[in-house]
Structures are given as C-alpha cells and as structure tokens.
Design a protein around this motif. Structure first.
Motif, mmCIF file in Angstrom:
data_model
loop_
_atom_site.group_PDB
_atom_site.id
_atom_site.type_symbol
_atom_site.label_atom_id
_atom_site.label_comp_id
_atom_site.label_asym_id
_atom_site.label_seq_id
_atom_site.Cartn_x
_atom_site.Cartn_y
_atom_site.Cartn_z
ATOM 1 N N GLU A 101 36.536 -26.534 35.345
ATOM 2 C CA GLU A 101 37.632 -26.345 34.385
ATOM 3 C C GLU A 101 37.812 -24.842 34.166
ATOM 4 O O GLU A 101 36.927 -24.068 34.503
ATOM 5 C CB GLU A 101 37.260 -26.966 33.030
ATOM 6 C CG GLU A 101 36.938 -28.433 33.096
ATOM 7 C CD GLU A 101 36.328 -28.952 31.784
ATOM 8 O OE1 GLU A 101 36.526 -30.126 31.503
ATOM 9 O OE2 GLU A 101 35.657 -28.184 31.065
ATOM 10 N N VAL B 155 33.003 -25.613 20.151
ATOM 11 C CA VAL B 155 31.657 -25.860 20.683
ATOM 12 C C VAL B 155 30.679 -25.390 19.603
ATOM 13 O O VAL B 155 30.558 -24.188 19.350
ATOM 14 C CB VAL B 155 31.427 -25.119 22.023
ATOM 15 C CG1 VAL B 155 30.025 -25.403 22.546
ATOM 16 C CG2 VAL B 155 32.470 -25.528 23.060
ATOM 17 N N GLY C 281 25.010 -28.138 28.971
ATOM 18 C CA GLY C 281 26.151 -29.027 29.210
ATOM 19 C C GLY C 281 27.415 -28.259 29.569
ATOM 20 O O GLY C 281 28.428 -28.839 29.949
ATOM 21 N N TYR C 282 27.356 -26.908 29.435
ATOM 22 C CA TYR C 282 28.508 -26.045 29.768
ATOM 23 C C TYR C 282 28.072 -24.985 30.762
ATOM 24 O O TYR C 282 26.890 -24.640 30.835
ATOM 25 C CB TYR C 282 29.049 -25.350 28.516
ATOM 26 C CG TYR C 282 29.609 -26.312 27.508
ATOM 27 C CD1 TYR C 282 30.948 -26.677 27.548
ATOM 28 C CD2 TYR C 282 28.785 -26.886 26.536
ATOM 29 C CE1 TYR C 282 31.463 -27.578 26.627
ATOM 30 C CE2 TYR C 282 29.293 -27.789 25.619
ATOM 31 C CZ TYR C 282 30.626 -28.129 25.673
ATOM 32 O OH TYR C 282 31.133 -29.031 24.769
ATOM 33 N N ALA D 139 32.969 -27.273 31.342
ATOM 34 C CA ALA D 139 31.865 -28.240 31.437
ATOM 35 C C ALA D 139 30.970 -27.887 32.614
ATOM 36 O O ALA D 139 31.440 -27.339 33.618
ATOM 37 C CB ALA D 139 32.436 -29.642 31.620
ATOM 38 N N SER E 23 37.788 -21.342 32.288
ATOM 39 C CA SER E 23 36.905 -20.760 31.276
ATOM 40 C C SER E 23 37.236 -19.277 31.163
ATOM 41 O O SER E 23 38.023 -18.747 31.954
ATOM 42 C CB SER E 23 35.442 -20.949 31.676
ATOM 43 O OG SER E 23 35.194 -20.253 32.867
ATOM 44 N N ASP F 285 35.905 -25.475 24.027
ATOM 45 C CA ASP F 285 35.812 -26.058 25.376
ATOM 46 C C ASP F 285 37.183 -25.946 26.036
ATOM 47 O O ASP F 285 38.142 -25.428 25.420
ATOM 48 C CB ASP F 285 35.243 -27.484 25.334
ATOM 49 C CG ASP F 285 36.209 -28.492 24.712
ATOM 50 O OD1 ASP F 285 37.406 -28.165 24.546
ATOM 51 O OD2 ASP F 285 35.746 -29.599 24.389
ATOM 52 N N SER F 286 37.313 -26.448 27.269
ATOM 53 C CA SER F 286 38.562 -26.207 28.009
ATOM 54 C C SER F 286 39.740 -26.964 27.391
ATOM 55 O O SER F 286 40.884 -26.692 27.716
ATOM 56 C CB SER F 286 38.382 -26.589 29.471
ATOM 57 O OG SER F 286 38.116 -27.962 29.532
#
Ligand code: BEZ
Ligand code: FE
Length: 306
Positions: free
Chosen positions: A101, A150, A232-233, A287, A103, A144-145
């Motif tokens: 994604e 977050v 998780g990212y 992610a 970022s 997040d995207s």
C-alpha cells in the motif's frame, strides 16, 4: 590441474564476460546467481565504456581500500559512498515501490541513527542541553493507508542542533536531540525540539576527497529524521526537510523528495503547544507483507562489530 577450455584460450575484451558468467553458473542460490551475473555484465560494460586503464583500475582499488579502512563501529564510509553516488536513494525508491500500500516515502537513515534513544511522553522535549536554536513543536498523526489512526506506533526522532551537529559528534556519549514517542488512540504524536540547521556530511575521509574532486559542496539541507513503526506495518525510515534551506535542491546524498519538504510555521493555531512555532506532518504506514520488509539503512555498529 584442469585443462584450459577453448573459451578460456579465446578470451578477449568481449568473450571475458560470457566466460565469467558461465563459470559462475553453478551458483546454487538463484537470487545470488541473478545479482552476480548482472553485476559482472554491468561491471564489464563499464570497463569497456570508459576503456579502463591499469592505473585507473589500481587507483579505484586503492580508493575502495581506503573507504574500507575508514569504517569503524561508529563510521560507515561505504554507506556514505553509496549515499553520495545516489545508490542509497535508489535502493529506497525501489523499497518504497515494493510496499503493498502507499506509505510515507523513505529517506536515508544516515550515520547518526542509534538504536536506543530515550522514551519520552507526548509534549516532552528531546533537547537535553542548552540550545540557541529556535524552539519548535513537532506534531502530527500516524495513519494507515486508509487514513485510520495507528495507536501506539513508535516514533523515533533524531536531528542535528542549530549548528548542524548531532549529539555524538559533539561528545561520544552525549544523548541530545533524540527520543522515542508513542502515538495516542488518535494516532497523535507530539515532541518539542529546536529547529535544525543543514550540515556537511563527514568530509575527512576518501568520500570527502571524492566530493571535493567533483567540485560538490557536500551539504545536506536542514532536516529531522523519523523512524516510525508498529508490528503489523512496514517500518518507515524518513526525514522532514526545511524547504527554505539553500541546499534543498542540491542535497549531497539525494534524500529530499517533494512530499517530505516542510516548513516551520511561526503561528499554528492547530498545534497542541500554543505560542510555539511548529512543524506538522502526518505519516502513513502500509500494512506489512512478505515482500519489501527490512530496514532501509543500518546502525554502523551492526556492520563493524565493537
Ligand atoms: C544524515 O542525514 O544523517 C546523513 C545521511 C547520509 C549521509 C550523511 C548524513
Ligand atoms: Fe541527518
């Protein structure tokens, strides 16, 4: 002793490339095979293009030897060479493209990152000594995207002072102008600091000799480094650049990208700390995925062990 093959007897400035690649074809790791074949092709093409002389070849080896000899647990002259040749920035761009994604864009980690920095509370200052520079607030959100906050992302910040010096350049064990913050439930982070100044990259080694021989100024524009992440990212290693710096369009290590250029706002009604100039920036984390993980850059102590 193996009998020389016909290929080896027929070696000239063109057949040498195929002969080398053929001999390496037994490499069992497919990625290593691919990378090394491409390296040999481009290296040979380079030597043919410039018609490399024995003197230039040995000068190049002496230069790379000096680069290696300059490396210590606190100094990575090879990374500096990569930075000044644009290779680090290119590797960062390729890394960004691999994300699942969108970022925040990567920028160089640089040689002044240290793995442990003081953990601070929202609104605390990363400054531990007196500074003459302008006090500023650094604030924003980690999203997040899809734009959702977050929570509990770690936001590591490190920067030079108003003279363009990092703490460890002033004194080996000094900890100043670096800190780790954590975002709140809305993804918000907030730190106090002083406005940084641009500085020259370390010029007392072979890379500095190269920069001078090329007539380059050797400066980086004023910036603040950030390392933002959460399990998780995909971790983001980046920096924010002050758009009014004279070297904003000629960074010696090519770290500046339009989307990372910012400014100190003298009056910012949105800032969480009233009446203090502020730099606001929201970071976006993609992610995590199988491909494209891993850190962009390294603490020099991880490469040359103490
Ligand atoms: C830095 O921004 O800290 C930096 C990056 C690359 C080379 C030198 C310094
Ligand atoms: Fe820096």
């Amino acid at each position: 002793m193996a009998t020389p093959t016909k290929t080896i007897r027929a070696i000239d400035e063109h057949t040498i490339t195929g002969a080398t690649i053929e001999q390496m074809s037994t490499t069992s790791n497919p990625r290593m095979k691919h990378v090394m074949e491409a390296l040999v092709r481009h290296l040979h093409d380079f030597a043919r293009e410039v018609d490399l002389t024995p003197k230039e070849w040995i000068d190049g080896i002496a230069f790379l030897t000096a680069v290696g000899q300059k490396c210590t647990p606190n100094r990575q002259e090879f990374i500096l060479l990569s930075d000044t040749l644009g290779l680090s920035s290119l590797v960062n761009s390729l890394h960004d493209k691999r994300g699942l994604e969108d970022s925040t864009k990567s920028s160089l980690l640089g040689p002044f990152y240290r793995q442990k920095s003081p953990v601070l509370k929202a609104g605390e200052s990363i400054s531990t000594t007196a500074h003459k520079g302008q006090d500023v607030t650094l604030y924003g959100r980690v999203l997040d995207s899809k734009g959702a906050p977050v929570e509990n992302a770690s936001v590591e910040i490190w920067q030079p002072d108003e003279n363009g010096d990092y703490d460890l350049q002033r004194e080996a064990d000094l900890v100043d102008l670096r800190g780790t913050f954590h975002t709140d439930a809305d993804g918000r982070y907030c730190a106090r600091s002083v406005a940084p100044t641009g500085y020259m990259i370390p010029m007392d080694g072979p890379v500095g000799d190269m920069i001078r021989a090329q007539g380059r100024h050797g400066y980086r524009p004023a910036h603040i480094h950030f390392l933002v992440g959460k399990p998780g990212y995909r971790e983001v290693v980046t920096a924010l650049y002050l758009g009014n710096d004279v070297h904003i369009d000629s960074d010696t290590v090519f770290g500046v990208t339009e989307s990372l250029v910012t400014a100190v706002k003298q009056h910012d009604p949105e800032s969480p700390i009233p009446n203090l100039p502020a730099i606001q920036f929201n970071f976006t984390l993609a992610a995590a995925g199988e491909a494209g993980m891993g850190r962009v850059g390294a603490d020099p102590a991880q490469i040359v062990k103490k």
